[in-house]
Design a protein around this motif. Sequence first.
Motif, mmCIF file in Angstrom:
data_model
loop_
_atom_site.group_PDB
_atom_site.id
_atom_site.type_symbol
_atom_site.label_atom_id
_atom_site.label_comp_id
_atom_site.label_asym_id
_atom_site.label_seq_id
_atom_site.Cartn_x
_atom_site.Cartn_y
_atom_site.Cartn_z
ATOM 1 N N ILE A 255 0.739 -1.174 -0.205
ATOM 2 C CA ILE A 255 0.006 0.013 0.041
ATOM 3 C C ILE A 255 1.002 1.143 0.053
ATOM 4 C CG2 ILE A 255 -1.642 1.323 1.408
ATOM 5 C CD1 ILE A 255 -3.016 -1.005 1.985
ATOM 6 N N ASP A 256 0.717 1.984 -0.969
ATOM 7 C CA ASP A 256 1.266 3.334 -1.104
ATOM 8 C C ASP A 256 0.186 4.364 -0.226
ATOM 9 O OD1 ASP A 256 2.238 5.994 -1.367
ATOM 10 O OD2 ASP A 256 2.404 5.700 -3.497
ATOM 11 N N LEU A 257 0.949 4.741 1.165
ATOM 12 C CA LEU A 257 -0.077 5.434 2.020
ATOM 13 C C LEU A 257 -0.054 6.838 1.739
ATOM 14 C CD1 LEU A 257 1.578 3.510 4.992
ATOM 15 C CD2 LEU A 257 -1.112 3.421 4.385
ATOM 16 N N ALA A 281 5.019 15.436 10.664
ATOM 17 C CA ALA A 281 4.926 15.465 9.246
ATOM 18 C C ALA A 281 3.945 14.536 8.477
ATOM 19 C CB ALA A 281 6.391 15.119 8.620
ATOM 20 N N LEU A 282 4.057 13.339 9.266
ATOM 21 C CA LEU A 282 2.869 12.459 8.745
ATOM 22 C C LEU A 282 1.224 12.919 9.256
ATOM 23 C CD1 LEU A 282 4.478 9.048 9.586
ATOM 24 C CD2 LEU A 282 4.111 9.994 7.401
ATOM 25 N N GLY A 283 1.417 13.412 10.340
ATOM 26 C CA GLY A 283 0.107 14.239 10.556
ATOM 27 C C GLY A 283 -0.638 15.201 10.015
ATOM 28 N N LYS A 311 18.225 7.924 5.762
ATOM 29 C CA LYS A 311 16.970 7.218 6.697
ATOM 30 C C LYS A 311 15.600 7.729 6.150
ATOM 31 C CE LYS A 311 19.274 5.805 10.878
ATOM 32 N NZ LYS A 311 19.398 6.223 12.334
ATOM 33 N N LEU A 312 15.843 9.221 5.679
ATOM 34 C CA LEU A 312 14.376 9.742 5.316
ATOM 35 C C LEU A 312 13.962 9.010 4.029
ATOM 36 C CD1 LEU A 312 14.856 13.565 6.504
ATOM 37 C CD2 LEU A 312 13.381 11.553 7.499
ATOM 38 N N ALA A 313 14.770 8.779 3.086
ATOM 39 C CA ALA A 313 14.621 8.326 1.804
ATOM 40 C C ALA A 313 14.030 6.768 1.984
ATOM 41 C CB ALA A 313 15.839 8.083 0.907
ATOM 42 N N ASP A 314 14.411 6.122 3.054
ATOM 43 C CA ASP A 314 14.119 4.792 3.567
ATOM 44 C C ASP A 314 12.810 4.730 3.954
ATOM 45 O OD1 ASP A 314 16.338 3.850 2.725
ATOM 46 O OD2 ASP A 314 17.132 3.191 4.655
ATOM 47 N N ALA A 315 12.341 5.697 4.853
ATOM 48 C CA ALA A 315 10.909 6.058 5.426
ATOM 49 C C ALA A 315 10.073 6.335 4.398
ATOM 50 C CB ALA A 315 11.097 7.144 6.439
ATOM 51 N N LEU A 319 6.811 4.059 3.350
ATOM 52 C CA LEU A 319 5.435 4.776 3.226
ATOM 53 C C LEU A 319 4.739 4.607 1.828
ATOM 54 C CD1 LEU A 319 6.186 7.780 5.321
ATOM 55 C CD2 LEU A 319 4.537 6.007 6.045
ATOM 56 N N ALA A 320 5.504 4.568 0.991
ATOM 57 C CA ALA A 320 5.090 4.336 -0.635
ATOM 58 C C ALA A 320 4.824 3.049 -0.980
ATOM 59 C CB ALA A 320 6.127 4.788 -1.489
ATOM 60 N N GLY A 321 5.287 1.982 -0.014
ATOM 61 C CA GLY A 321 5.117 0.720 -0.485
ATOM 62 C C GLY A 321 4.977 -0.397 0.837
#
Length: 392
Positions: A255-257, A281-283, A311-315, A319-321
């Motif tokens: 799921i790409d959230l 940021a997610l909120g 780390k941000l790229a990994d996160a 979130l995209a998958g």
Amino acid sequence: MSTNEFDAIVLGAGAAGLMCAAVAGARGRRVLLLDHADAVGKKILISGGGRCNFTNVNSAPDRFISANPHFSKSALARYTPADFIALVERHGIAYHEKTLGQLFCDGSAKQIVAMLLEEAAKAGVEVRTGQPVSDVTHADGKFTVRFGDQSFTAAALVIATGGPSIPKMGATGFAYDLARQFGLKVVEPRPALVPLTLGGDDVLFRELSGIAAPVEARAGKAAFREAALFTHRGLSGPAILQVSSYWRHGEPVTIDLLPDAPQGWLHDAKRTRPRITLRAALGALLPDRLAETLAERLALPGELGAQTDRKLADAEAQLAGWIFRPNGTEGFAKAEVTVGGISTANLSSQTMMAKTVPNLYAVGEAVDVTGWLGGYNFQWAWASGHAAGQVI
Ligand SMILES: Cc1cc2nc3c(=O)[nH]c(=O)nc-3n(C[C@H](O)[C@H](O)[C@H](O)COP(=O)(O)OP(=O)(O)OC[C@H]3O[C@@H](n4cnc5c(N)ncnc54)[C@H](O)[C@@H]3O)c2cc1C
């Protein structure tokens, strides 16, 4: 002709059976339509939340699942959404497009059942309900069907008893039993358009029950961009129901959230708002409790400015998958339809007649053709019922 003798017997007075019987009757055929339920079209009545999503203007063969993706083309091309819309309009039924080409009654699904019954009556179809169908036999070019304590015969028999989803509505696997009795193959039936259940590591997400978000959900090669809904058992909502038809036990659902977030959005957030946390940021983009759960899982505490770009790229990639591993589905009890069914390899795509049993037909959900969510399954029922109705 005795009163128990017909040109055709249609078993199952659901969407496909009603259409098939009315079309054949209108051609002057003497048709008997039988159903074990006490009333006809029960699934039509509960469909679309009681408003019946009766077709989809975007109907196309690639929106139907089958072991043979070409099979549905002929029937769908010869009875289109425009044909059904014209029928609905002739009966003065008001309708509207809700979303993604889905047409619903303004009033009630009862209008669709009344319309089909009126068409059947006008065509002289004899409708009988409320008795068990048993002992279907074929000898000397005639099919004999036992219905309660009566027997009926006809030169043609149409299997239109649907699939086993929602047994409490009277759904059965009778179509498959009959098909096998006549030597036809059945592609393994599975619940489809059905919520998925989560266990194991994913069980935490069940605490988000009631939260929905627009996502892109993927299973195998299929991808759907619609809402997903967390439930107390797992995942539901249109995006999940759609992928459930393609999902196989043991496979992940990805799921790409944040399907609308541009690539590098988290890195950009670090640059423009280095003091905020990942949680914040997610909120800003997702429902609060979902943001909280995801941030906990991603385990990047502190300010974005303190995180490495890596780390941000990994996160962001996670979130995209986001990978869910459903441990099952909510089964036929909750499935809107069934994938699989009577093998199309055994049927003519022009007429829906069995290749090895002259004058035996199968239509609707009983056949291994399953539509996407959104009116496609009714379109298949109308189109396949119409195809057989033109020849029986
Ligand atoms: C909750 C729900 C909502 C849905 N909403 C939509 C929607 O909005 N749009 C859409 O396109 N699709 C929708 N669907 C799917 C759609 O209802 C089916 O794909 C469609 O009804 C299939 O038509 P059918 O005629 O092949 O089978 P059915 O409509 O299921 O008809 C089969 C008939 O056969 C009868 N029967 C079964 N077993 C026997 C037996 N042993 N002896 C005699 N008779 C028997 C049943 O009583 C029934 O009347 C929905 C399904 C559900 C469960």
